[in-house]
Design an enzyme around this catalytic site. Structure first.
Site, PDB file in Angstrom:
ATOM      1  N   GLU A   1       9.629  17.023  14.820  1.00 33.10           N
ATOM      2  CA  GLU A   1      10.038  16.786  13.435  1.00 33.10           C
ATOM      3  C   GLU A   1       9.356  17.844  12.563  1.00 33.10           C
ATOM      4  O   GLU A   1       8.136  17.871  12.455  1.00 33.10           O
ATOM      5  CB  GLU A   1       9.590  15.375  13.032  1.00 33.10           C
TER       6      GLU A   1
ATOM      7  N   CYS B   1      13.441  11.334   6.947  1.00 31.77           N
ATOM      8  CA  CYS B   1      13.421  10.867   8.343  1.00 31.77           C
ATOM      9  C   CYS B   1      14.772  11.077   9.023  1.00 31.77           C
ATOM     10  O   CYS B   1      14.836  11.320  10.219  1.00 31.77           O
ATOM     11  CB  CYS B   1      13.025   9.400   8.393  1.00 31.77           C
TER      12      CYS B   1
ATOM     13  N   GLY C   1       2.466   5.104  13.061  1.00 32.73           N
ATOM     14  CA  GLY C   1       3.080   3.881  13.596  1.00 32.73           C
ATOM     15  C   GLY C   1       2.342   3.382  14.833  1.00 32.73           C
ATOM     16  O   GLY C   1       2.108   2.181  15.002  1.00 32.73           O
TER      17      GLY C   1
ATOM     18  N   LYS D   1       0.886  -1.178   0.000  1.00 34.44           N
ATOM     19  CA  LYS D   1       0.000   0.000   0.000  1.00 34.44           C
ATOM     20  C   LYS D   1       0.920   1.224   0.000  1.00 34.44           C
ATOM     21  O   LYS D   1       1.456   1.620   1.028  1.00 34.44           O
ATOM     22  CB  LYS D   1      -0.880  -0.023   1.260  1.00 34.44           C
TER      23      LYS D   1
ATOM     24  N   GLU E   1       9.301   1.788  10.793  1.00 35.16           N
ATOM     25  CA  GLU E   1      10.363   2.775  10.547  1.00 35.16           C
ATOM     26  C   GLU E   1       9.707   4.141  10.627  1.00 35.16           C
ATOM     27  O   GLU E   1       8.958   4.521   9.723  1.00 35.16           O
ATOM     28  CB  GLU E   1      10.989   2.549   9.164  1.00 35.16           C
TER      29      GLU E   1
ATOM     30  N   GLY F   1       6.692   5.457   7.985  1.00 38.58           N
ATOM     31  CA  GLY F   1       5.851   6.652   8.010  1.00 38.58           C
ATOM     32  C   GLY F   1       6.028   7.358   9.344  1.00 38.58           C
ATOM     33  O   GLY F   1       7.036   7.170  10.037  1.00 38.58           O
ATOM     34  N   SER F   2       5.043   8.149   9.705  1.00 33.46           N
ATOM     35  CA  SER F   2       5.170   8.963  10.915  1.00 33.46           C
ATOM     36  C   SER F   2       4.991   8.114  12.175  1.00 33.46           C
ATOM     37  O   SER F   2       4.365   7.047  12.141  1.00 33.46           O
ATOM     38  CB  SER F   2       4.113  10.069  10.893  1.00 33.46           C
ATOM     39  N   THR F   3       5.503   8.629  13.270  1.00 36.35           N
ATOM     40  CA  THR F   3       5.343   7.934  14.552  1.00 36.35           C
ATOM     41  C   THR F   3       3.864   7.888  14.936  1.00 36.35           C
ATOM     42  O   THR F   3       3.390   6.886  15.502  1.00 36.35           O
ATOM     43  CB  THR F   3       6.203   8.636  15.622  1.00 36.35           C
TER      44      THR F   3
HETATM   45  P1  NAD Z   1       2.247   8.853   7.209  1.00 38.20           P
HETATM   46  O1  NAD Z   1       2.395   8.139   8.496  1.00 38.20           O
HETATM   47  O2  NAD Z   1       1.260   9.950   7.118  1.00 38.20           O
HETATM   48  O3  NAD Z   1       1.860   7.846   6.028  1.00 38.20           O
HETATM   49  C1  NAD Z   1       2.676   6.734   5.722  1.00 38.20           C
HETATM   50  C2  NAD Z   1       1.815   5.680   5.064  1.00 38.20           C
HETATM   51  O4  NAD Z   1       0.865   5.204   6.014  1.00 38.20           O
HETATM   52  C3  NAD Z   1       1.020   6.152   3.868  1.00 38.20           C
HETATM   53  O5  NAD Z   1       0.998   5.118   2.904  1.00 38.20           O
HETATM   54  C4  NAD Z   1      -0.364   6.377   4.454  1.00 38.20           C
HETATM   55  O6  NAD Z   1      -1.417   6.266   3.510  1.00 38.20           O
HETATM   56  C5  NAD Z   1      -0.438   5.251   5.457  1.00 38.20           C
HETATM   57  N1  NAD Z   1      -1.387   5.443   6.557  1.00 38.20           N
HETATM   58  C6  NAD Z   1      -1.916   6.602   7.021  1.00 38.20           C
HETATM   59  N2  NAD Z   1      -2.739   6.339   8.051  1.00 38.20           N
HETATM   60  C7  NAD Z   1      -2.719   5.004   8.257  1.00 38.20           C
HETATM   61  C8  NAD Z   1      -3.343   4.137   9.187  1.00 38.20           C
HETATM   62  N3  NAD Z   1      -4.162   4.595  10.143  1.00 38.20           N
HETATM   63  N4  NAD Z   1      -3.073   2.823   9.124  1.00 38.20           N
HETATM   64  C9  NAD Z   1      -2.230   2.337   8.192  1.00 38.20           C
HETATM   65  N5  NAD Z   1      -1.621   3.110   7.259  1.00 38.20           N
HETATM   66  C10 NAD Z   1      -1.861   4.434   7.296  1.00 38.20           C
HETATM   67  O7  NAD Z   1       3.706   9.344   6.827  1.00 38.20           O
HETATM   68  P2  NAD Z   1       4.125  10.216   5.594  1.00 38.20           P
HETATM   69  O8  NAD Z   1       3.619  11.606   5.821  1.00 38.20           O
HETATM   70  O9  NAD Z   1       3.779   9.520   4.331  1.00 38.20           O
HETATM   71  O10 NAD Z   1       5.715  10.181   5.728  1.00 38.20           O
HETATM   72  C11 NAD Z   1       6.423  11.072   6.526  1.00 38.20           C
HETATM   73  C12 NAD Z   1       6.808  10.407   7.833  1.00 38.20           C
HETATM   74  O11 NAD Z   1       7.494   9.192   7.560  1.00 38.20           O
HETATM   75  C13 NAD Z   1       7.786  11.233   8.638  1.00 38.20           C
HETATM   76  O12 NAD Z   1       7.429  11.186  10.000  1.00 38.20           O
HETATM   77  C14 NAD Z   1       9.119  10.534   8.416  1.00 38.20           C
HETATM   78  O13 NAD Z   1      10.076  10.738   9.435  1.00 38.20           O
HETATM   79  C15 NAD Z   1       8.700   9.116   8.309  1.00 38.20           C
HETATM   80  N6  NAD Z   1       9.698   8.334   7.572  1.00 38.20           N
HETATM   81  C16 NAD Z   1      10.446   7.429   8.262  1.00 38.20           C
HETATM   82  C17 NAD Z   1      11.437   6.717   7.606  1.00 38.20           C
HETATM   83  C18 NAD Z   1      12.268   5.685   8.328  1.00 38.20           C
HETATM   84  O14 NAD Z   1      12.875   4.844   7.663  1.00 38.20           O
HETATM   85  N7  NAD Z   1      12.330   5.705   9.644  1.00 38.20           N
HETATM   86  C19 NAD Z   1      11.655   6.926   6.251  1.00 38.20           C
HETATM   87  C20 NAD Z   1      10.868   7.853   5.586  1.00 38.20           C
HETATM   88  C21 NAD Z   1       9.877   8.546   6.249  1.00 38.20           C
END
Ligand code: NAD
Length: 511
Positions: A398, A297, A246, A189, A263, A241-243
């Site tokens: 962040e 990130c 997560g 996804k 991550e 994605g975001s904490t």
């Molecule tokens: P996000 O958490 O908004 O979205 C990430 C993914 O999760 C997207 O595909 C989104 O559609 C999906 N998503 C959203 N809500 C969800 C839910 N309730 N259940 C399951 N999936 C859901 O993050 P973003 O804005 O796409 O990315 C930015 C964030 O990602 C920043 O916090 C960044 O630090 C982090 N990031 C971490 C790493 C790492 O390796 N640690 C790498 C890149 C980005």
């Protein structure tokens, strides 16, 4: 299947159909509803993808489960899996101009960086191919002559992969080829903001003859991600994605206690000591802070600098930051592109205002970037905020934009305390030529990665992941591969048992 015809910049064979649909069980499915994507650089609509539902996710997971249980992929030899992955790596390289253009256009990232991402995606796929060939368990024969212990390493099952928007193809390839190398079947996804390169890479896999159902992609927003995290047919879930998200995934996945790798966010520090090569450090600090528009990130968003050199070092940064070119993502001259969406642009500008309200002062930038090529897009000036202390929100939160904060330290202990004084623990950089400084500081930093005299440098061999609220588990390297496997212990007794089973005796270790 719906197909759109879109002019793809960066390619001579333009008017290539851009796929719009879910990829399930080897075929492209018409979505019931769609999402439109506006380019952050221009505001124009650049792609339309399916808005996946829980029903689409269920269908994809069932296809992946059926493929897994059939053994068509999980029982394939490592060499067979590696052959497919090497072919895909070749195809990613052959299609790199298209893939790079898609990520730059949809994600707002500079095209030169996006080209680097695609080269990295191919390299990760090749590295994972090597792991497929070497997948193995262990054997123990030290528990008596009539006993053999086998530790089998098996594919974990159906893997759900959820990716963010900031490195769409690269992060996909930090997960997908590793899961496939291990023998898992997969449902991806991607982020709703940057789905196109994932769909293109799925198309490349399909062209290699990957069996139907082994790779499935459902596009859509967080609702599709949530459905995947909740699904009991998913055995292992790898999320980036975001904490905040997560934490939701941790809750959503508890129904079947799936294996998780998360991550998450970061707030890295660049620690510059007085004995650093200050020329290298100045370049590295600016690169670390403004790489990928600061939407990274491992962005080195905090500079911690020894107070004996702080004023001169900051003056040097100020003189160099003006050379960073803010521009259209698809322009090869651009260093910093556009913010991902209008809400995020406002959030980044809001962080800057909050920082100055709390006492920080602007050394460079500090506002929306404007100009003839920029006015339709979401651009922020590379910004440096000085006088930042650990009590300020810009130090702790962040920002995910081109904003570097500056704090000063007096000694090593204070540098370590400042670096560790945030909830995140993803990565930090140390700049010093003195091994007596570097090694103790590297050991004291609470982060999954420490860069020394370099920054944002992630070869596929090194496991990547976070301490504290930056995540759970690891990606890449042998450790990242093992996230997609399970261990099974097989305890074998051979020959005729000399005695009877004795309660209390069966488990007793033999001398
Ligand atoms: P996000 O958490 O908004 O979205 C990430 C993914 O999760 C997207 O595909 C989104 O559609 C999906 N998503 C959203 N809500 C969800 C839910 N309730 N259940 C399951 N999936 C859901 O993050 P973003 O804005 O796409 O990315 C930015 C964030 O990602 C920043 O916090 C960044 O630090 C982090 N990031 C971490 C790493 C790492 O390796 N640690 C790498 C890149 C980005």
């Amino acid at each position: 299947m719906t197909a759109q015809t879109t002019q793809v910049p960066g390619r001579s064979d333009t008017n290539r159909p851009r796929i719009c649909g879910h990829f399930i069980d080897g075929s492209w499915r018409e979505p019931a509803d769609v999402l439109q994507r506006h380019a952050p650089g221009t505001g124009a609509v650049v792609s339309t993808v399916g808005a996946g539902t829980a029903g689409d996710v269920d269908e994809a997971v069932r296809a992946a489960r059926h493929a897994f249980d059939s053994g068509i992929w999980s029982d394939a030899t490592g060499t067979e899996r590696a052959r497919i992955l090497h072919r895909v790596a070749d195809m990613i390289e052959a299609n790199s101009a298209l893939l790079a253009a898609l990520d730059a256009e949809e994600g707002g990232k500079p095209i030169r960086l996006s080209e680097g991402d695609i080269a990295g995606a191919a390299a990760l796929t090749r590295y994972a191919a090597g792991l497929a060939v070497q997948m193995h368990g262990t054997t123990y024969t030290n528990h008596g002559a009539d006993h053999t212990g086998l530790v089998l390493r098996e594919p974990a099952g159906v893997a759900g992969l959820i990716t963010p928007w900031n490195f769409p193809a690269l992060i996909l390839c930090q997960k997908l080829p590793f899961a496939l190398a291990a023998g898992c079947t997969v449902v991806v996804k991607p982020s709703e903001l940057t789905s196109s390169s994932t769909l293109e890479i799925a198309r490349l896999y399909a062209e290699t003859g990957l069996p139907d159902g082994v790779l499935n992609v459902v596009t859509g927003d967080g609702r599709a991600g949530q459905a995947l995290a909740e699904h009991h047919g998913v055995d292992v879930l790898s999320f980036t994605g975001s904490t905040t998200t997560g934490r939701k995934i941790l809750t959503a996945s508890q129904g079947n206690l799936k294996k998780l790798s998360l991550e998450l966010g970061g707030k890295a520090a660049n620690i510059v000591f007085a004995d650093a090569d200050l020329d290298d450090a100045a370049e590295g600090v600016l690169f670390g802070a403004f790489f990928n528009n600061g939407e990274c990130c491992v962005s080195q968003a905090r500079l911690l600098v020894h107070d004996s050199i702080a004023d001169d070092f900051l003056a040097e940064l100020k003189s160099r930051v003006g050379r960073i070119r803010v521009g259209q993502p698809l322009d090869h001259a651009t260093d910093v592109g556009a913010m991902i969406h209008p809400g995020h642009l406002e959030a980044v500008l809001g962080h800057i205002t909050q920082g100055t309200d709390q006492g920080a002062h602007v050394v460079a930038g500090g506002a929306r970037a404007s100009g003839p090529a920029l006015d339709e897009g979401l651009f922020v000036q590379p910004t440096i905020l000085d006088g930042v202390g650990p009590g300020m929100s810009v130090f702790r939160e962040e920002i995910f934009g081109p904003v570097l904060t500056v704090s000063r330290f007096h000694d090593v202990a204070e540098a370590i305390n400042l670096a560790n004084d945030v909830d995140y623990g993803l990565a930090n950089s140390i700049w010093s030529k003195n091994v007596d400084t570097v090694l103790p500081v590297a050991k004291a930093l609470k982060s999954g990665t420490v860069y020394v005299n370099t920054t944002i440098d992630a070869p596929p061999t090194l496991p990547f992941g976070g301490f504290k609220t930056s995540g759970v588990g690891r990606e890449m390297g042998q450790a990242g591969f093992e996230e997609f496997t399970e261990l099974k212990s097989v305890s074998i007794r051979t020959g005729k048992r000399s005695g009877t089973f004795a309660f209390g005796g069966v488990h007793a270790p033999r001398s």
